[in-house]
Design an enzyme around this catalytic site. Structure first.
Site, PDB file in Angstrom:
ATOM      1  N   PRO A  90       0.831  -1.212   0.088  1.00  0.00           N
ATOM      2  CA  PRO A  90       0.041  -0.091  -0.198  1.00  0.00           C
ATOM      3  C   PRO A  90       0.939   1.301   0.025  1.00  0.00           C
ATOM      4  CG  PRO A  90      -0.206  -1.142   2.199  1.00  0.00           C
ATOM      5  CD  PRO A  90       0.700  -2.207   1.168  1.00  0.00           C
ATOM      6  N   GLU A 117       2.436  -8.000   8.053  1.00  0.00           N
ATOM      7  CA  GLU A 117       3.021  -6.462   8.135  1.00  0.00           C
ATOM      8  C   GLU A 117       3.992  -6.019   6.925  1.00  0.00           C
ATOM      9  OE1 GLU A 117       1.669  -4.114  10.110  1.00  0.00           O
ATOM     10  OE2 GLU A 117       0.407  -5.785  10.414  1.00  0.00           O
ATOM     11  N   ARG A 155      -4.522  -7.989 -20.775  1.00  0.00           N
ATOM     12  CA  ARG A 155      -5.532  -7.772 -21.897  1.00  0.00           C
ATOM     13  C   ARG A 155      -4.902  -6.745 -22.817  1.00  0.00           C
ATOM     14  NH1 ARG A 155      -9.075  -4.229 -21.236  1.00  0.00           N
ATOM     15  NH2 ARG A 155     -10.628  -5.404 -21.639  1.00  0.00           N
ATOM     16  N   ASP A 170     -11.637   1.354 -24.080  1.00  0.00           N
ATOM     17  CA  ASP A 170     -12.137   1.377 -22.687  1.00  0.00           C
ATOM     18  C   ASP A 170     -11.845   2.752 -21.975  1.00  0.00           C
ATOM     19  OD1 ASP A 170     -12.709  -1.672 -22.672  1.00  0.00           O
ATOM     20  OD2 ASP A 170     -10.572  -2.094 -22.184  1.00  0.00           O
TER      21      ASP A 170
HETATM   22  N1  ADE Z   1      -0.846  -5.294  -0.161  1.00  0.00           N
HETATM   23  C1  ADE Z   1      -1.695  -4.659   0.990  1.00  0.00           C
HETATM   24  N2  ADE Z   1      -2.519  -3.751   0.605  1.00  0.00           N
HETATM   25  C2  ADE Z   1      -2.013  -3.410  -0.811  1.00  0.00           C
HETATM   26  C3  ADE Z   1      -2.667  -2.695  -1.904  1.00  0.00           C
HETATM   27  N3  ADE Z   1      -3.424  -1.744  -1.295  1.00  0.00           N
HETATM   28  N4  ADE Z   1      -1.954  -2.532  -2.940  1.00  0.00           N
HETATM   29  C4  ADE Z   1      -0.858  -3.457  -3.001  1.00  0.00           C
HETATM   30  N5  ADE Z   1      -0.710  -4.278  -2.262  1.00  0.00           N
HETATM   31  C5  ADE Z   1      -1.084  -4.288  -0.930  1.00  0.00           C
END
Ligand code: ADE
Length: 235
Positions: A90, A117, A155, A170
């Site tokens: 994230p 984590e 794709r 698209d």
């Molecule tokens: N791992 C946990 N959350 C994630 C996300 N939002 N994007 C990519 N990998 C992740």
């Protein structure tokens, strides 16, 4: 194009890779996807742990540097093509259609999926992967994010979609950075909801104009951030 997926849960991908476009692309040898179980790189013991508690305290467990680096360095040697390494987190750069188009130019992509984590920071310091996020939310692991990336990239590869135009029309795509226009098929009327007359008339220029306008309107209403910036007036 070759994908290498490094994960603690290779079986998560079973269903996804054995259906639809992905299955066809594999069968037709347009892509090959190799999964590597990080646990195979754990020091031999009964449970083969690859995670440990963070130094300094804190909740959860981290994936350890040694099995991860050993695994990925070995995977890199499995094919002469250089591997573009993406680590799903994230905290990464947010994935979008432009990145999908860029990744589709690669010969080989490695997707490193975290759990718990995340990874010991030295995995990133040593391997220098590109850190990629699929959005501002927390998943249980990188596997679903890896599937999103594989899906969006595959794709775009020549020969994967039946109609070579469809990934140009698209939403967000190269030929159209706006949202896609609405589409209709039979019947012409359902519960009083009619297909717009203009689509039934066969006037292709008028249809194209209507679609462009619908696309613009939708984008203004839903995603004005996608609109090209107005040239600023010089005063
Ligand atoms: N791992 C946990 N959350 C994630 C996300 N939002 N994007 C990519 N990998 C992740």
């Amino acid at each position: 194009m070759r994908f290498d997926i490094i994960t603690l849960f290779p079986a998560i991908f079973d269903g996804y890779l054995s259906q639809g476009l992905l299955e066809k692309a594999i069968q037709r040898e347009l892509i090959d996807i190799h999964r590597h179980d990080l646990r195979d790189w754990a020091p031999p013991s009964v449970h083969r742990p690859v995670d440990d508690k963070p130094f300094g305290g804190g909740p959860g467990m981290l994936i350890q540097v040694e099995p991860t680096v050993n695994c990925i360095e070995k995977v890199e040697t499995m094919d002469p093509r250089p591997m573009r390494k993406l680590l799903l987190t994230p905290q990464g750069r947010q994935f979008d259609q432009r990145m999908a188009e860029e990744f589709a130019e690669s010969e080989r992509i490695g997707l490193i999926c975290g759990r718990y984590e995340g990874f010991d920071q030295r995995v990133i310091d040593i391997l220098e992967p590109e850190e990629v996020s699929i959005g501002d939310f927390i998943l249980n692991g990188g596997e679903t994010a890896a599937m999103v990336i594989v899906d969006a990239v595959v794709r775009l590869l020549p020969g994967v979609l039946g109609d070579s135009q469809s990934n140009i029309d698209d939403s967000f795509s190269r030929g159209n950075r706006l949202l896609e226009f609405p589409q209709y098929t039979r019947p012409r009327e359902f519960r009083g909801h009619k297909v717009p007359e203009i689509l039934l008339g066969g006037n292709h220029a008028a249809i194209e104009k209507w679609r462009d306008e619908q696309s613009r309107q939708r984008t203004i209403q839903r995603r004005s951030d996608l609109l090209p910036e107005e040239p600023s007036s010089s005063n």
